[in-house]
Design a protein around this motif. Structure first.
Motif, PDB file in Angstrom:
ATOM      1  N   THR A 293      51.614  -6.914 147.841  1.00 24.83           N
ATOM      2  CA  THR A 293      51.126  -5.384 146.361  1.00 24.83           C
ATOM      3  C   THR A 293      52.061  -4.563 147.349  1.00 24.83           C
ATOM      4  O   THR A 293      51.668  -3.906 146.823  1.00 24.83           O
ATOM      5  CB  THR A 293      49.841  -5.920 146.761  1.00 24.83           C
ATOM      6  N   LEU A 294      51.577  -4.086 148.529  1.00 23.83           N
ATOM      7  CA  LEU A 294      52.142  -2.817 149.169  1.00 23.83           C
ATOM      8  C   LEU A 294      53.900  -3.551 149.721  1.00 23.83           C
ATOM      9  O   LEU A 294      54.101  -2.760 150.319  1.00 23.83           O
ATOM     10  CB  LEU A 294      51.767  -2.279 150.434  1.00 23.83           C
ATOM     11  N   HIS A 295      54.722  -3.639 149.117  1.00 23.97           N
ATOM     12  CA  HIS A 295      55.805  -4.012 149.323  1.00 23.97           C
ATOM     13  C   HIS A 295      57.344  -2.834 149.606  1.00 23.97           C
ATOM     14  O   HIS A 295      57.681  -2.937 150.007  1.00 23.97           O
ATOM     15  CB  HIS A 295      56.928  -5.155 148.560  1.00 23.97           C
ATOM     16  N   LEU A 296      56.509  -1.565 148.346  1.00 24.18           N
ATOM     17  CA  LEU A 296      57.165  -0.426 148.582  1.00 24.18           C
ATOM     18  C   LEU A 296      57.279   0.374 150.025  1.00 24.18           C
ATOM     19  O   LEU A 296      58.015   0.471 150.080  1.00 24.18           O
ATOM     20  CB  LEU A 296      57.292   0.843 147.660  1.00 24.18           C
ATOM     21  N   SER A 297      56.333   0.314 150.387  1.00 20.79           N
ATOM     22  CA  SER A 297      55.786   0.456 151.756  1.00 20.79           C
ATOM     23  C   SER A 297      56.641  -0.474 152.924  1.00 20.79           C
ATOM     24  O   SER A 297      56.518  -0.379 154.470  1.00 20.79           O
ATOM     25  CB  SER A 297      54.312   0.287 152.235  1.00 20.79           C
TER      26      SER A 297
ATOM     27  N   GLU B  62      51.605   4.841 143.761  1.00 17.45           N
ATOM     28  CA  GLU B  62      50.982   3.865 142.699  1.00 17.45           C
ATOM     29  C   GLU B  62      50.083   2.751 143.617  1.00 17.45           C
ATOM     30  O   GLU B  62      49.579   1.963 142.494  1.00 17.45           O
ATOM     31  CB  GLU B  62      52.165   3.628 141.965  1.00 17.45           C
ATOM     32  N   GLU B  63      51.214   1.728 143.854  1.00 17.77           N
ATOM     33  CA  GLU B  63      51.106   0.624 144.576  1.00 17.77           C
ATOM     34  C   GLU B  63      49.580   0.874 145.204  1.00 17.77           C
ATOM     35  O   GLU B  63      48.379   0.009 145.245  1.00 17.77           O
ATOM     36  CB  GLU B  63      51.294   0.217 146.014  1.00 17.77           C
ATOM     37  N   ILE B  64      49.003   1.935 145.853  1.00 17.06           N
ATOM     38  CA  ILE B  64      47.749   1.607 146.884  1.00 17.06           C
ATOM     39  C   ILE B  64      46.343   1.959 145.651  1.00 17.06           C
ATOM     40  O   ILE B  64      45.783   1.371 145.346  1.00 17.06           O
ATOM     41  CB  ILE B  64      48.067   3.184 147.690  1.00 17.06           C
ATOM     42  N   ASP B  65      47.011   2.995 144.996  1.00 13.02           N
ATOM     43  CA  ASP B  65      46.484   3.512 143.825  1.00 13.02           C
ATOM     44  C   ASP B  65      45.591   1.833 142.949  1.00 13.02           C
ATOM     45  O   ASP B  65      44.776   1.765 142.360  1.00 13.02           O
ATOM     46  CB  ASP B  65      46.284   4.285 142.081  1.00 13.02           C
ATOM     47  N   ALA B  66      47.146   1.351 142.602  1.00  9.59           N
ATOM     48  CA  ALA B  66      46.713  -0.182 141.823  1.00  9.59           C
ATOM     49  C   ALA B  66      45.808  -1.324 142.922  1.00  9.59           C
ATOM     50  O   ALA B  66      44.619  -2.084 142.212  1.00  9.59           O
ATOM     51  CB  ALA B  66      48.194  -0.499 141.722  1.00  9.59           C
TER      52      ALA B  66
END
Length: 313
Positions: A19-23, A290-294
């Motif tokens: 879910t947080l792969h961009l991080s 955006e990931e955190i918000d989603a």
């Protein structure tokens, strides 16, 4: 509002670290070229993620080997286990055999069982990476796939003594590579109370299989669920399926939970949130936000609408 049979059945709320792969968590997707593998910079490590999960109301972390930072030493695994226990978090391990993008998530059954045991995991989920011939749409149970599946079944059979020794639940996923009937065939061939399926609620689209039909079939075998929502649409460039926050897409997630509450065995005690937002249309920094918000929007929806997890933890 969830109604009907077993409407009050409770589940823990988990989160797949992808879910947080961009991080830099979970797995980096789509970055192989010229023999090299690229990965997102890790800006959230596992230690920080565990603290974040407690703050956000996540009770179970569905993690990959990427999240362990290439440190599989007994000392590191014991430290991760100790912190999870201190925070009251359960851990699940996500393993691939031959991931098409990020080889860091690959592991053998034998090694993964040992790692999971040292982490104190309750479940290990496997992506088999079976390859179907083209055209894919009508290749379910074809000889080319069955040959690969049979070898994997035999490999699991050889490891049943270790699975029993560590009392680990095993879940085989429809990971964009197995039809529902193929997962069910493998589980039935293994015929063991500790071995079930993992149903990803969007992956069936990759094999031209209907979402509801897939979930209906797999629910009675599910020990694990990757709970996803996607927007599905067509434009001049073709048909697309794009990840989004739970409740914002075209998957009837309320109906999905009705099916799972009615049909899934008692071994399914956790619903694992998973989001895969599009990689384009924003910078990497904005994408991480955006990931955190989603993630937060999904947690709120799953708590308040789907009645999953503990509200106000």
């Amino acid at each position: 509002m969830i109604t009907g049979k077993n409407a009050n059945r409770k589940f823990k709320l988990g989160m797949h670290t992808y879910t947080l792969h961009l991080s830099g968590l979970g797995e980096s997707w789509g970055f192989q070229s010229e023999g090299r593998t690229y990965e997102f910079e890790k800006v959230i490590n596992l230690d920080k993620l565990m603290d974040m999960c407690v703050e956000e109301g996540i009770e179970v972390i569905h993690m990959t080997l990427v999240d362990l930072d290439d440190d599989l030493s007994d000392e590191h695994l014991a430290a991760v286990k100790a912190k999870a226990e201190k925070l009251g978090l359960d851990l699940e391990l996500n393993i691939s055999f031959n991931a098409p993008s990020d080889p860091r998530v690959n592991c053998t059954i034998e090694d993964s069982l040992e790692i999971a045991h040292k982490l104190g995991c309750k479940l290990v989920k496997y992506s088999t990476d079976v390859e179907h011939p083209h055209p894919i749409s009508h290749s379910c149970m074809c000889p080319e796939a069955m040959e690969q599946m049979a070898k994997i079944v035999m490999d699991f059979k050889r490891n049943i003594p270790t699975i029993e020794k560590y009392n680990l639940k095993i879940a085989i996923e429809n990971h964009c590579d197995l039809f529902a009937d193929e997962v069910i065939w493998m589980v039935e061939q293994l015929n063991h109370p500790l071995i079930g399926a993992c149903c990803d609620t969007i992956n069936s689209l990759m094999l031209a299989e209907g979402i509801k039909e897939c979930i209906d079939k797999m629910a009675p075998y599910c020990y694990c669920v990757h709970f996803c929502d996607n927007r599905v649409f067509a434009d001049p460039d073709g048909t697309h399926s794009l990840g989004c926050a739970i409740g914002d897409g075209d998957v009837d997630v309320i109906e999905v939970m009705k099916i799972l509450r009615e049909k899934a065995p008692e071994e399914l005690d956790t619903i694992d949130l998973e989001i895969e937002l599009p990689l384009s249309s924003y910078t990497i920094e904005d994408g991480r936000k955006e990931e955190i918000d989603a993630m937060r929007k999904s947690i709120k929806y799953m708590h308040e609408v789907l009645d999953i997890g503990i509200k106000g933890r």
